[in-house]
Design a protein around this motif. Structure first.
Motif, mmCIF file in Angstrom:
data_model
loop_
_atom_site.group_PDB
_atom_site.id
_atom_site.type_symbol
_atom_site.label_atom_id
_atom_site.label_comp_id
_atom_site.label_asym_id
_atom_site.label_seq_id
_atom_site.Cartn_x
_atom_site.Cartn_y
_atom_site.Cartn_z
ATOM 1 N N GLY A 1 0.946 -1.202 0.040
ATOM 2 C CA GLY A 1 0.031 0.177 0.009
ATOM 3 C C GLY A 1 0.833 1.372 0.014
ATOM 4 N N VAL A 2 1.981 1.173 -0.221
ATOM 5 C CA VAL A 2 2.987 2.346 -0.018
ATOM 6 C C VAL A 2 3.208 3.270 -1.141
ATOM 7 N N GLN A 3 2.538 2.864 -2.343
ATOM 8 C CA GLN A 3 2.388 3.801 -3.364
ATOM 9 C C GLN A 3 3.810 4.571 -3.849
ATOM 10 N N PRO A 4 4.752 3.625 -4.523
ATOM 11 C CA PRO A 4 6.047 4.510 -4.684
ATOM 12 C C PRO A 4 6.229 5.245 -6.035
ATOM 13 N N TRP A 5 5.122 6.099 -6.177
ATOM 14 C CA TRP A 5 5.096 6.576 -7.534
ATOM 15 C C TRP A 5 4.457 8.055 -7.094
ATOM 16 N N LYS A 6 4.670 8.836 -8.416
ATOM 17 C CA LYS A 6 4.183 10.009 -8.603
ATOM 18 C C LYS A 6 3.624 10.257 -10.065
ATOM 19 N N PHE A 7 2.719 11.167 -10.265
ATOM 20 C CA PHE A 7 2.358 11.275 -11.757
ATOM 21 C C PHE A 7 2.286 12.860 -11.980
ATOM 22 N N LEU A 8 2.987 13.376 -12.985
ATOM 23 C CA LEU A 8 3.161 14.511 -13.438
ATOM 24 C C LEU A 8 2.314 14.852 -14.561
ATOM 25 N N VAL A 9 0.968 15.741 -14.430
ATOM 26 C CA VAL A 9 0.464 16.114 -15.517
ATOM 27 C C VAL A 9 1.123 17.355 -16.306
ATOM 28 N N ILE A 10 1.295 17.255 -17.392
ATOM 29 C CA ILE A 10 2.202 18.232 -18.037
ATOM 30 C C ILE A 10 1.086 19.315 -18.630
ATOM 31 N N GLU A 11 0.904 20.102 -18.151
ATOM 32 C CA GLU A 11 -0.211 21.039 -18.947
ATOM 33 C C GLU A 11 0.581 22.251 -19.698
ATOM 34 N N ASN A 12 1.849 22.710 -19.372
ATOM 35 C CA ASN A 12 2.459 23.612 -19.725
ATOM 36 C C ASN A 12 2.829 23.246 -21.454
ATOM 37 N N PRO A 13 2.271 23.834 -22.285
ATOM 38 C CA PRO A 13 2.431 23.716 -23.655
ATOM 39 C C PRO A 13 4.019 23.705 -24.071
ATOM 40 N N ASP A 14 4.689 24.810 -23.428
ATOM 41 C CA ASP A 14 6.207 24.865 -23.701
ATOM 42 C C ASP A 14 7.001 23.479 -23.149
ATOM 43 N N VAL A 15 6.696 23.164 -22.024
ATOM 44 C CA VAL A 15 7.283 22.023 -21.696
ATOM 45 C C VAL A 15 6.969 20.870 -22.506
ATOM 46 N N ARG A 16 5.899 20.720 -22.963
ATOM 47 C CA ARG A 16 5.513 19.407 -23.834
ATOM 48 C C ARG A 16 6.303 19.675 -25.112
ATOM 49 N N LYS A 17 6.623 20.900 -25.671
ATOM 50 C CA LYS A 17 7.359 20.972 -26.848
ATOM 51 C C LYS A 17 8.811 20.527 -26.492
#
Length: 225
Positions: free
Chosen positions: A57-73
């Protein structure tokens, strides 16, 4: 009979509904950049991530939601220039915890105590077990374990998206080292392992009309009686 008909407030979900969703989904290659996932649908999708199971149950993860269009580019060239990175409605980067440490275990134990209204001292045995099995384990073993755990969360996201008729593309075709640098992860203890693009298929994506290729059940499933 609905599969979830005994769950109060749940939408009717038949076996056919699930089967149809599994047949409908595919790894979308071309997204319609003009179509966006609604706030309500995104809430359900992100809940599938936070409610995904993990060992201990320790959840050794993170989730980054990339909303910045410049970062996506910036991420696109180090993702073999795949257009899903920039064109999908949502782009989620999956991170795994590179090394387990006592502070992370304590943070988890504190959360258990908070959610279940349990005294911390009552969780000492659980905490000590986690330290023994995770913190004191070989680092390479923990890295592999964390990566495998993170893929469980990915599976939950993909299934939930299919049930919502939202397209999704699991992706490993990228340079994880470059991702870590662009996203400022170096030295953080978190590393990129995979990504998922989410949105709606473009009408020109030819793959949507191709038949799904799978081995037969006889090849894949064996019953031990």
């Amino acid at each position: 009979m609905p599969v979830f008909d005994t769950i109060k407030g749940a939408l009717p979900m038949t076996h056919k509904t699930i089967q149809d969703a599994l047949e409908w989904r595919y790894a979308t290659k071309k997204y319609d950049a003009t179509k966006k996932i609604s706030d309500a649908d995104w809430t359900t999708l992100r809940n599938s991530l936070t409610l995904a199971p993990s060992s201990y149950g320790v959840q050794p993860w993170k989730f980054l939601v990339i909303e910045n269009p410049d970062v996506r580019k910036q991420l696109k060239p180090v993702s073999w220039n795949q257009t899903q990175v920039t064109d999908a409605s949502h782009y989620v980067v999956f991170l795994y915890k590179e090394k387990m440490d006592a502070d992370f275990v304590q943070k988890f134990i504190n959360r258990v105590a908070e959610v279940r209204s349990a005294p911390l001292e009552a969780l000492d045995g659980y905490k000590n077990m986690l330290v023994e099995n995770l913190v004191k384990a070989q680092e390479e073993k923990i890295r592999v374990w964390s990566q495998r755990q993170t893929y469980i969360a990915m599976g939950f996201l993909l299934q939930t998206a299919a049930l919502l008729k939202i397209d999704a593309t699991p992706m490993e075709g990228f340079d994880p080292v470059a991702y870590d640098k662009i996203l400022g992860l170096e030295g953080s203890g978190w590393k990129t392992v995979a990504t998922v693009a989410l949105g709606y298929r473009h009408q020109e994506d030819a793959l949507q009309n191709q038949k799904k290729v799978r081995f037969t059940e006889d090849d894949l499933i064996q019953y031990i009686k």
